[in-house]
Write an enzyme that holds these catalytic residues in place. Sequence first.
Site, PDB file in Angstrom:
ATOM      1  N   PRO A 197      11.949   0.806 -45.091  1.00  0.00           N
ATOM      2  CA  PRO A 197      11.302   1.441 -46.251  1.00  0.00           C
ATOM      3  C   PRO A 197      10.521   2.695 -45.858  1.00  0.00           C
ATOM      4  O   PRO A 197       9.676   2.652 -44.980  1.00  0.00           O
ATOM      5  CB  PRO A 197      10.351   0.366 -46.775  1.00  0.00           C
ATOM      6  CG  PRO A 197      10.475  -0.806 -45.884  1.00  0.00           C
ATOM      7  CD  PRO A 197      11.394  -0.494 -44.757  1.00  0.00           C
ATOM      8  N   GLU A 198      10.869   3.786 -46.481  1.00  0.00           N
ATOM      9  CA  GLU A 198      10.154   5.041 -46.270  1.00  0.00           C
ATOM     10  C   GLU A 198       9.234   5.263 -47.466  1.00  0.00           C
ATOM     11  O   GLU A 198       9.213   4.469 -48.403  1.00  0.00           O
ATOM     12  CB  GLU A 198      11.171   6.190 -46.155  1.00  0.00           C
ATOM     13  CG  GLU A 198      12.072   6.093 -44.929  1.00  0.00           C
ATOM     14  CD  GLU A 198      11.420   6.682 -43.677  1.00  0.00           C
ATOM     15  OE1 GLU A 198      10.313   7.247 -43.787  1.00  0.00           O
ATOM     16  OE2 GLU A 198      12.007   6.566 -42.595  1.00  0.00           O
ATOM     17  N   ARG A 227       0.084  24.533 -30.453  1.00  0.00           N
ATOM     18  CA  ARG A 227       0.831  23.345 -30.012  1.00  0.00           C
ATOM     19  C   ARG A 227       2.243  23.739 -29.582  1.00  0.00           C
ATOM     20  O   ARG A 227       2.959  24.435 -30.292  1.00  0.00           O
ATOM     21  CB  ARG A 227       0.915  22.313 -31.161  1.00  0.00           C
ATOM     22  CG  ARG A 227      -0.448  21.918 -31.752  1.00  0.00           C
ATOM     23  CD  ARG A 227      -1.238  20.989 -30.860  1.00  0.00           C
ATOM     24  NE  ARG A 227      -0.656  19.674 -30.679  1.00  0.00           N
ATOM     25  CZ  ARG A 227      -0.928  18.621 -31.450  1.00  0.00           C
ATOM     26  NH1 ARG A 227      -1.732  18.740 -32.498  1.00  0.00           N
ATOM     27  NH2 ARG A 227      -0.392  17.444 -31.185  1.00  0.00           N
TER      28      ARG A 227
END
Length: 271
Positions: free
Chosen positions: A2-3, A151
């Site tokens: 499940p997202e 980053r």
Amino acid sequence: MPELPEVETTVRGLARFLDGQRIAAVRQNRPDMRFAFPPGLVQSLTGARVTGLGRRAKYGLIHTDRDTTLIFHLGMSGSWRIDPALPDKHDHLVLETQGNRFHLNDPRRFGFVDLVDTALLDAWPAFAVMGPEPLGEALTAAHLRAAFAGRKQAIKLLLLDQRIVAGLGNIYVCEALHMAGIDPRRAAGRVSLAALARLVPAIRAVLEQSLADGGSTLRDYVQPDGELGYFATRFTVYGREGQACQRGDGGAIARVVQGGRSTWFCPRCQR
Ligand SMILES: [Zn+2]
């Protein structure tokens, strides 16, 4: 697995039947799922009235008039079933109202529940460090620019970091990067503000499309077996290695492994 759209659809489906209802009975069929059920769960919920439902990242929230919130996570294989015709050995927690029975089913038991004071919800450990919701106003290109500054890690990996954006899974990161035309391998700190300004609406669009697919394939959100929230959706790059890019640019979808997980992208239109 499940997202976010599945969790959102589950929450909407549960809300239709559960919001405003008094929980008449609670049954735990085992002592734990991924973690032990919180102590006193049955006593705390029995007789409580549900005052609203919500979602934070991939967590569902059931608020009660006892100023408590039941948090649920569906793990790898969890779902809620409403009034299932047959009992199932993987129904681990059952809530009963006057008219319905809600079964939290999870064969693999990576899901879990917790019960917290609603006033302290934002301080719950996973929520305390969580970035903005992808469908909310707080996710902006400026937020991503600040989070990515300096980053060197690939943008794909940082988009999966829940501290930067909450609740984005592998599928939706791949799809959004393709829609925005950004190479998933690019150092996050080197992605332009203009590209991030394309990415934010792309993230929203892929999630909204999936929600729309879910809404249209689930009749009243409940499938014939009573299961909430799962649906098949159409992906543009996810799982489509070797197929032609749907942009018609002549590119073929490639797969690379980043951080131990597959990334699918089009080398032609993602820069
Ligand atoms: Zn392409």
